[in-house]
Scaffold this motif. Sequence first.
Motif, PDB file in Angstrom:
ATOM      1  N   ASP A 181      -5.964  -4.065 -19.521  1.00 46.42           N
ATOM      2  CA  ASP A 181      -4.708  -4.343 -20.184  1.00 46.42           C
ATOM      3  C   ASP A 181      -3.741  -5.033 -19.487  1.00 46.42           C
ATOM      4  OD1 ASP A 181      -4.148  -2.269 -18.620  1.00 46.42           O
ATOM      5  OD2 ASP A 181      -3.326  -0.986 -19.957  1.00 46.42           O
ATOM      6  N   VAL A 182      -4.094  -5.889 -18.436  1.00 47.42           N
ATOM      7  CA  VAL A 182      -3.059  -6.590 -17.363  1.00 47.42           C
ATOM      8  C   VAL A 182      -3.127  -8.091 -17.632  1.00 47.42           C
ATOM      9  CG1 VAL A 182      -3.192  -4.732 -15.803  1.00 47.42           C
ATOM     10  CG2 VAL A 182      -5.017  -6.319 -15.499  1.00 47.42           C
ATOM     11  N   SER A 223      -0.228  -7.208  -8.921  1.00 39.57           N
ATOM     12  CA  SER A 223      -1.013  -5.976  -8.470  1.00 39.57           C
ATOM     13  C   SER A 223      -2.428  -5.982  -9.015  1.00 39.57           C
ATOM     14  CB  SER A 223      -0.154  -4.847  -9.654  1.00 39.57           C
ATOM     15  OG  SER A 223      -0.304  -5.430 -10.721  1.00 39.57           O
ATOM     16  N   HIS A 224      -2.751  -6.880  -9.862  1.00 40.26           N
ATOM     17  CA  HIS A 224      -4.146  -7.038 -10.342  1.00 40.26           C
ATOM     18  C   HIS A 224      -4.770  -8.269 -10.188  1.00 40.26           C
ATOM     19  CE1 HIS A 224      -2.768  -3.521 -12.310  1.00 40.26           C
ATOM     20  NE2 HIS A 224      -3.984  -2.870 -12.092  1.00 40.26           N
ATOM     21  N   ARG A 241     -17.469   2.597  -6.308  1.00 40.04           N
ATOM     22  CA  ARG A 241     -16.784   2.391  -7.893  1.00 40.04           C
ATOM     23  C   ARG A 241     -17.982   1.742  -8.663  1.00 40.04           C
ATOM     24  NH1 ARG A 241     -10.951   1.078  -9.305  1.00 40.04           N
ATOM     25  NH2 ARG A 241     -12.188   1.583 -11.372  1.00 40.04           N
ATOM     26  N   LYS A 260      -9.046   9.617 -12.092  1.00 46.00           N
ATOM     27  CA  LYS A 260      -7.861   9.179 -11.686  1.00 46.00           C
ATOM     28  C   LYS A 260      -7.885   8.941 -10.220  1.00 46.00           C
ATOM     29  CE  LYS A 260      -4.642  10.527 -15.395  1.00 46.00           C
ATOM     30  NZ  LYS A 260      -4.457  11.718 -15.977  1.00 46.00           N
ATOM     31  N   PHE A 293     -14.079  -0.456 -14.985  1.00 43.43           N
ATOM     32  CA  PHE A 293     -12.810  -0.883 -14.318  1.00 43.43           C
ATOM     33  C   PHE A 293     -11.777  -0.685 -15.190  1.00 43.43           C
ATOM     34  CE2 PHE A 293     -16.256  -2.425 -11.555  1.00 43.43           C
ATOM     35  CZ  PHE A 293     -15.737  -2.019 -10.306  1.00 43.43           C
ATOM     36  N   LEU A 330      -9.068   5.845  -9.314  1.00 41.31           N
ATOM     37  CA  LEU A 330      -8.310   4.717  -9.712  1.00 41.31           C
ATOM     38  C   LEU A 330      -7.158   4.624  -8.456  1.00 41.31           C
ATOM     39  CD1 LEU A 330      -8.157   4.832 -13.359  1.00 41.31           C
ATOM     40  CD2 LEU A 330      -9.138   3.106 -12.101  1.00 41.31           C
ATOM     41  N   PRO A 361      -8.001   1.173  -6.171  1.00 42.78           N
ATOM     42  CA  PRO A 361      -7.502   0.381  -7.442  1.00 42.78           C
ATOM     43  C   PRO A 361      -8.368  -0.970  -7.162  1.00 42.78           C
ATOM     44  CG  PRO A 361      -5.740   0.433  -5.960  1.00 42.78           C
ATOM     45  CD  PRO A 361      -6.658   1.403  -5.228  1.00 42.78           C
ATOM     46  N   GLU A 416      -8.798  -0.205 -15.292  1.00 46.83           N
ATOM     47  CA  GLU A 416      -7.443  -0.588 -15.048  1.00 46.83           C
ATOM     48  C   GLU A 416      -7.201  -2.378 -15.113  1.00 46.83           C
ATOM     49  OE1 GLU A 416      -9.844   0.296 -12.881  1.00 46.83           O
ATOM     50  OE2 GLU A 416      -9.289  -0.048 -10.782  1.00 46.83           O
ATOM     51  N   LEU A 417      -8.410  -2.884 -15.438  1.00 49.03           N
ATOM     52  CA  LEU A 417      -8.251  -4.384 -15.476  1.00 49.03           C
ATOM     53  C   LEU A 417      -8.223  -4.854 -17.042  1.00 49.03           C
ATOM     54  CD1 LEU A 417     -10.697  -5.238 -12.691  1.00 49.03           C
ATOM     55  CD2 LEU A 417      -8.352  -5.587 -12.601  1.00 49.03           C
TER      56      LEU A 417
END
Lengths: 541, 343
Positions: A263-264, A356-357, A303, A311, A258, A314, A318, A260-261
């Motif tokens: 750097d948030v 968003s996250h 996932r 991509k 995962f 993702l 997401p 996308e998680l």
Amino acid sequence: MKAFATLLDTLVYTTSRNRKLALIAEYLRNAPDPDRGWALGALTGELDFPAVKSSTIRNLMKGRVDPVLWTLSRDFVGDTAETASLLWPSTDLENNDFLTLTQTVETLSSLTRVNAHKEMPKLLDRLDANGRFALIKLATGGMRIGVSARLAKTAFAKAFDVSLDDVEEYWHAIDPPYAELFQWAAEGGDPPDIEGRPRFRPFMLAHPLEDTRVDLSDYAAEWKWDGIRVQLCRVTDANGEAETRLYSRSGDDISATFPELLDVLPMDAVLDGELLVRGSTQGGEAGSDKQGGAASFNALQQRLGRKTVSKKMLAEAPAFVRLYDALLIESEDLREHGWEKRRGHLENLVERLPDSHFDLSAVVEARDFDHLAEIRETARDEAIEGLMLKRRDAPYIAGRKVGLWYKWKRDPLLIDCVLMYAQRGSGKRSSFYSDYTFGCWAGDPDQGAELLPVGKAYSGFTDAELKKLDRLVRQTTLNRFGPVREVERTLVFEVAFDSVHTSKRHKSGLAMRFPRIHRIRWDKPVHEADRIDALKALVPD
Amino acid sequence: MSAPFSWIRPEPWGVHIVPADVWIDPGRAVDKALVTHGHADHARGGHGETVATPETLAIMELRYRTGAEDDAGDIPHKAIPVAYGETIRLGGGVDATYIPAGHVLGSAQILLEHAGERVVITGDYKRRADPTCAPFEVTPCDIFITEATFGLPVFTHPPIEEEMGKLLAALSTNPEACVLVGAYALGKAQRVIAELRLAGHHDPIYLHGAMEKMCRLYEEHGVDLGDLRLVSDHTKDDMRGAIIIAPPSALNDRWSRRLPDPITAMASGWMRVRGRARQRGVELPLVISDHADWNELTQTIEEVNPAETWITHGREEALLRWCELGQRKARALALVGREDEDE
């Protein structure tokens, strides 16, 4: 390797928890470094040798033993490692030929997919049958000897008389063979220095509510979401470098799955929540405006378990975290505080996080317990698993402590299916037909409709029932396909399951989530079992 | 002249010798039966005439009172003893000779001869030395009808001395406890006791009540089992540091609560497979079998070197495959009612 192999072999036959603890503790006290560290890594499932797979062993054996004899043997024994260890020819060994555990681990680590099939035989030749069993279990992972990671850590704490909480705290910051851990616990050295390293903190877990009733002035209620429980951990080291990691319920690092998680999270924190992917079912209607929708578990499942992620994936699915709790925020450890206070901190924190996250798992408001029961019954969202009840004044305590957290799952869905195929189990159930595939009628059975498989289950029955089922399978076999037997359609299972989804993998077009045998209907005629349509009607829109 | 071997016919409940109308180890009552040995799945009661070794007849009498004058029922029971090496005429031109099988006391292979054709039925057998029975003899024949209980290459029984060593080591490291050994009441129990005596263990061995009569029978047939006592006559403290022998069914039974901290052991060829031991809650598996292991099965077929091998019961698929690989003619007989002993 001899002492380790003997330990594994003895553990296999030991049922008492205390006796297991004593055996492991005795080994850890007496074995040399770093052997005992590698052994601890093996028992806790922390060692990974990607070059050796179960298929490596199978191929190795099929080159040496007639493939038919291999398959017959494997089916009977129910365990590849054990079958191979028994079939590999023993050589006469001098004592110093016998491999040490450290030599074994070092060799296994150096193997590649290309040379594994050449190097494994050399290792196997330097061991006896027990040693070979230990080697293959070690190399292919998954000991399945009735020892959990928790039990092994408990034995470590017991062996050296240190606190299990301390061991758990250090555990995820130190890698096998745990030199710093043994230095501290066994040799009386300084505690391991784990500052500035990201690490997993063991989760606080819940007991099933069962017949307990609670007072809502003492307990708060939350939905139990149907994703995977995760811990998100961000740490800044002495050089000011921040690192975020994502851990699964068992403490596995799943960061790579995962990305996308990672750097948030804008500040250092350790957060507890449910990982979900975006969609329209979960939470769309159940809670506060802070919650966006999430997809069913089915979507998330696509996932899971991936080492890299495309991509496309993702963009299409997401991931985000629905937060339950905060363990640490900006280096303040909140675990000592009661749930209400932590919740206050969490609610403030969420304001500073990107929606968003992240979102917040809403608290379910109810007048009293009966009202809450009513809300639970009427929750229309198919992907909510039930309710969580959390004691308002309870600190965040690792593990499952009675009376602090309860899970109050929804009642399972039930359907009557017909037994169609049975497969031999493994481990403790080796040679018993213990895995059952069952089906529902594609139409009216009295008009000649056929059965289509809808699921498979291997739990929910007692040992006595297993014996009876095994006998039935043997007596009513129609066809054999390797370890699988097709049986006469004579038996109805009442199958319980959490949910059902459409799936292209099965001919019936349906897949059940967590099916298990609820009752064996020895009394029920098979033509009275349910039809596919009845199951289809339970698929959420 | 009839077709070769048409006089012998395998049927689901036993092998039928047609011209003499005699059955071998039949699974149901018949007029005349040849019995290889005393285990229940081979030696059923209620036959009109039962032909077996004197030891097997004694075992059957103990178990079913076959041949006893006061036996109830209408069928006239007649027990016909045959000594090892003795040949009897069955009628219809068929002769039968009893040959030691090395399985349990009194166990025999049966050699059948008719018009120059020779068939050997092994019953159950093993090739290892056993102080409680006569050793297996290799007998040349045209058709060899063999068992295949342990007919998978994973089954190799270790030397019995190793297993005795494991048992005695468990005993000496747990002097306050006892070791409870599950063993089949006919054959296995007596062999374990006799091997313990050979290994120098002369302490009293305690028996479950179900073992007593069979042990006495063995002793009457000249097998010395040393100092045997009954669990029911003794206190917990008497049995500390002792070996107890009980039928497998008693291992996890309430009965074992009277024993001092028993370590559960089981003497069986199935103990080779960890899952089998775990299923029964066995803590100390002893791989001891009265059946031929894979190497003995294949070695015996090679030594007997028959024109054809018939495989009666057990894991016949693997042994069939082995025969096929060696270009030996073989077939599996699906006999009903043969059970895996110790299960």
